[in-house]
Design a protein around this motif. Structure first.
Motif, short mmCIF file in Angstrom:
data_model
loop_
_atom_site.label_atom_id
_atom_site.label_comp_id
_atom_site.label_asym_id
_atom_site.label_seq_id
_atom_site.Cartn_x
_atom_site.Cartn_y
_atom_site.Cartn_z
N TRP A 145 31.65 48.95 -57.87
CA TRP A 145 32.28 49.38 -59.14
C TRP A 145 31.29 49.21 -60.29
O TRP A 145 31.13 50.10 -61.12
N GLY A 146 30.61 48.07 -60.33
CA GLY A 146 29.64 47.84 -61.39
C GLY A 146 28.55 48.91 -61.36
O GLY A 146 28.12 49.41 -62.41
N THR A 147 28.12 49.26 -60.18
CA THR A 147 27.08 50.29 -60.05
C THR A 147 27.60 51.63 -60.56
O THR A 147 26.93 52.32 -61.34
N ALA A 148 28.79 52.00 -60.14
CA ALA A 148 29.37 53.27 -60.55
C ALA A 148 29.54 53.30 -62.07
O ALA A 148 29.19 54.29 -62.74
N LEU A 149 30.04 52.20 -62.61
CA LEU A 149 30.28 52.17 -64.06
C LEU A 149 28.96 52.22 -64.84
O LEU A 149 28.87 52.88 -65.88
N SER A 150 27.94 51.55 -64.32
CA SER A 150 26.66 51.58 -65.05
C SER A 150 26.09 52.99 -65.05
O SER A 150 25.53 53.44 -66.06
N MET A 151 26.27 53.73 -63.96
CA MET A 151 25.83 55.14 -63.94
C MET A 151 26.60 55.96 -64.97
O MET A 151 26.02 56.76 -65.71
N ALA A 152 27.92 55.76 -64.99
CA ALA A 152 28.77 56.54 -65.89
C ALA A 152 28.45 56.22 -67.35
O ALA A 152 28.38 57.11 -68.20
N CYS A 153 28.23 54.93 -67.64
CA CYS A 153 27.93 54.52 -69.02
C CYS A 153 26.58 55.05 -69.47
O CYS A 153 26.43 55.46 -70.62
N SER A 154 25.60 55.06 -68.58
CA SER A 154 24.30 55.56 -69.01
C SER A 154 24.40 57.06 -69.29
O SER A 154 23.77 57.57 -70.22
N TYR A 155 25.24 57.76 -68.55
CA TYR A 155 25.43 59.20 -68.77
C TYR A 155 25.99 59.47 -70.17
O TYR A 155 25.60 60.41 -70.85
N PHE A 156 26.91 58.61 -70.60
CA PHE A 156 27.52 58.80 -71.93
C PHE A 156 26.91 57.89 -73.00
O PHE A 156 27.45 57.77 -74.09
N ASP A 157 25.81 57.20 -72.66
CA ASP A 157 25.12 56.35 -73.61
C ASP A 157 26.02 55.26 -74.19
O ASP A 157 26.12 55.07 -75.40
N LEU A 158 26.68 54.55 -73.31
CA LEU A 158 27.55 53.43 -73.69
C LEU A 158 26.95 52.15 -73.15
O LEU A 158 26.33 52.15 -72.06
N ASP A 159 27.16 51.04 -73.85
CA ASP A 159 26.73 49.74 -73.34
C ASP A 159 27.68 49.31 -72.22
O ASP A 159 28.88 49.56 -72.28
N VAL A 178 20.15 47.89 -59.14
CA VAL A 178 20.58 49.27 -59.39
C VAL A 178 21.31 49.33 -60.72
O VAL A 178 21.06 50.20 -61.55
N MET A 179 22.18 48.35 -60.94
CA MET A 179 22.94 48.34 -62.21
C MET A 179 21.99 48.22 -63.39
O MET A 179 22.15 48.90 -64.40
N ARG A 180 21.00 47.36 -63.27
CA ARG A 180 20.05 47.18 -64.38
C ARG A 180 19.21 48.43 -64.58
O ARG A 180 18.81 48.75 -65.70
N THR A 181 18.94 49.15 -63.50
CA THR A 181 18.21 50.41 -63.62
C THR A 181 18.97 51.38 -64.53
O THR A 181 18.37 52.13 -65.30
N TYR A 182 20.30 51.32 -64.43
CA TYR A 182 21.13 52.19 -65.27
C TYR A 182 21.45 51.55 -66.61
O TYR A 182 22.31 52.03 -67.35
N GLY A 183 20.80 50.42 -66.91
CA GLY A 183 20.91 49.85 -68.25
C GLY A 183 22.02 48.84 -68.46
O GLY A 183 22.26 48.41 -69.58
N ALA A 184 22.72 48.46 -67.40
CA ALA A 184 23.82 47.49 -67.57
C ALA A 184 23.27 46.07 -67.62
O ALA A 184 22.21 45.79 -67.08
#
Ligand SMILES: *Cc1c(COP(=O)(O)O)cnc(C)c1O
Length: 457
Positions: A145-159, A178-184
């Motif tokens: 879930w954390g991975t999926a959410l980090s992908m989704a947040c980076s797509y919409f530029d959300l923290d 992976v999560m940190r790769t997407y900026g989480a």
């Protein structure tokens, strides 16, 4: 239509993809019980919930009557990158099992997060962005879930701030990266960053954490930070709504070839993939248009449906979240740390709980070593290395297919293959080395938790 014409993979064309999510609650006679305020024990109102959740998601959460919610175009565009997901006819598995049963699986592992969770993550991130928020907080157990959410947040530029159950944080460093790769940002839970985390650490020093505890931390972090809301990857009605895309695609693909399933099987942690997969079929069942056998599969080590109590309970260990009426093992229940992968949540979606309570679906539990045996058998013939969670459904699909072999019945079985297991190789290793054990809680143990359920009448 003759059998031969059914391809290995049934894909939908882009124009055949669902344009609206389906809300199964609209067709339920007995609606799921409302969420209760943990202080007053009164049903939660929209304005109370909107301190914690995004506004539109609150509307979706509370809406028991609207059958279809249009999928916003930006979400549909994102879906098109990795959807439609294939519905695969498991010809090779059927052959290996030598069964007359016809087995299909809906494969949700074809995206970087490796599971169905992205279907709801992208929706939740979209509504957070639309509301003008800065970011969201959440918890993650096994990490999907954390991975999926980090992908989704980076797509919409959300923290994106993720509290990750400590034992997973330590056992799955690659998920974390992976999560940190997407900026989480990723914090092991319980942590000293929140009041509830500090309290749990003081009471249980050395705890390996639990989902319920990470939820409390994420909610506290969201409600105490300006411009943040909390998002959740399972259990809630809104998540089941978004995941209905799985079932709608499955139904469209089956209808294309005139196939009617007899048995539909899914693994159940908090109930989101199963709820999503079955929703259009359950809708037909509720409206009296068709009948299906629907089976929820849970781990024997965390058996909410099969051995839990149907009652109001807290959704989190810290008791800061609303209460939900559901099949529960008690909010303090912590599954044995030797239990691999997800499906560790103490409760269950209140929608599925109501459907199960009304006899509209069945549930069964399976042992961990039997699950991995099925996972390996599946991987060897179907070429996909399944997630341990998904393999619960594989186990029961194989068992049902083997029953057909005995009786000679040509049943059609559809199951949800929710994801891939590349980050679970430590668990596979234990299985291969013969050191995986099957922990099953005793009745006394479960009772010690359910005895403490809150008293609500
Ligand atoms: C999270 C997860 C599950 C279980 O969650 P549900 O909400 O019950 O669907 C199952 N399979 C995979 C691969 C997951 O990541």
């Amino acid at each position: 239509m003759s059998e031969k014409k059914i391809p290995y993979k049934i894909y939908l064309e882009e124009k055949e993809m669902p344009t609206a999510w389906y809300n199964v609650r609209a067709d339920m006679k007995n609606k799921p019980a409302p969420l209760l305020n943990p202080g007053t024990l009164q049903p939660m109102k929209a304005d109370e919930l909107s301190h914690v959740f995004c506004e539109e998601l609150v509307n979706q959460e509370l809406d028991d009557t609207t059958a279809y919610f249009e999928i916003p175009e930006q979400i549909r565009d994102f879906y098109k990158m990795y959807r439609p997901s294939p519905l695969v006819r498991a010809y090779c598995l059927e052959k290996k099992l030598d069964t007359p049963a016809k087995i299909y699986y809906k494969f949700e592992g074809n995206n970087t997060s490796g599971s169905h969770k992205l279907n709801s993550a992208i929706a939740q991130a979209y509504y957070a962005k639309k509301q003008g928020l800065k970011g969201v907080t959440t918890e993650t157990g096994a990490g999907q879930w954390g991975t999926a959410l980090s992908m989704a947040c980076s797509y919409f530029d959300l923290d994106c701030k993720v509290f990750m159950v400590k034992c997973s944080y330590e056992q799955k460093p690659f998920r974390r990266e992976v999560m940190r790769t997407y900026g989480a940002s990723v914090t092991p839970s319980p942590s000293s960053e929140t009041e509830v985390g500090r309290k749990i650490l003081a009471e249980h020093p050395g705890t390996s954490g639990s989902l319920g505890c990470a939820i409390s931390e994420a909610v506290e972090a969201a409600t105490s930070t300006e411009g943040y809301r909390y998002v959740l990857g399972s259990v809630l009605n809104q998540v089941l709504l978004h995941q209905s895309v799985i079932g709608l695609e499955t139904k469209a693909a089956l209808d294309k070839y005139g196939i009617k399933p007899d048995i539909i099987i899914g693994c159940a942690g908090g109930g989101s993939n199963l709820g999503g997969l079955i929703s259009p079929f359950m809708g037909e069942k509720l409206r009296g248009e068709a009948d299906y056998r629907i089976i929820a599969v849970e781990p024997a080590s965390c058996p909410s449906f099969t051995r839990g109590t149907y009652a109001y309970d807290f959704c989190d260990t810290g008791k800061v979240c609303p209460l939900a009426k559901m099949y529960t093992l008690g909010c303090d229940f912590m599954p044995a740390p030797n239990h691999a992968g997800g499906l560790r949540y103490h409760g269950m979606s209140s929608t599925l709980s109501q459907l199960y309570h009304d006899g509209l679906m069945e549930a069964t539990s399976v042992k961990q070593t039997d699950v991995f045996a099925a996972a390996e058998q599946f991987a060897r013939v179907e070429g996909i290395l399944p997630a341990p969670e998904s393999s619960h459904a594989i186990r029961v699909a194989i068992d049902e297919a083997l029953k057909c072999k005995e009786t000679g019945e040509e049943k059609t079985i559809v199951f949800g293959l929710t994801g891939t297991g590349y980050f679970d190789m430590v668990a596979y290793e234990k299985f291969h080395d013969g050191v995986m054990s099957d922990y099953i809680p005793t009745d006394e143990e479960i009772k010690s938790y359910t005895d403490k359920l809150p008293k609500v009448d």
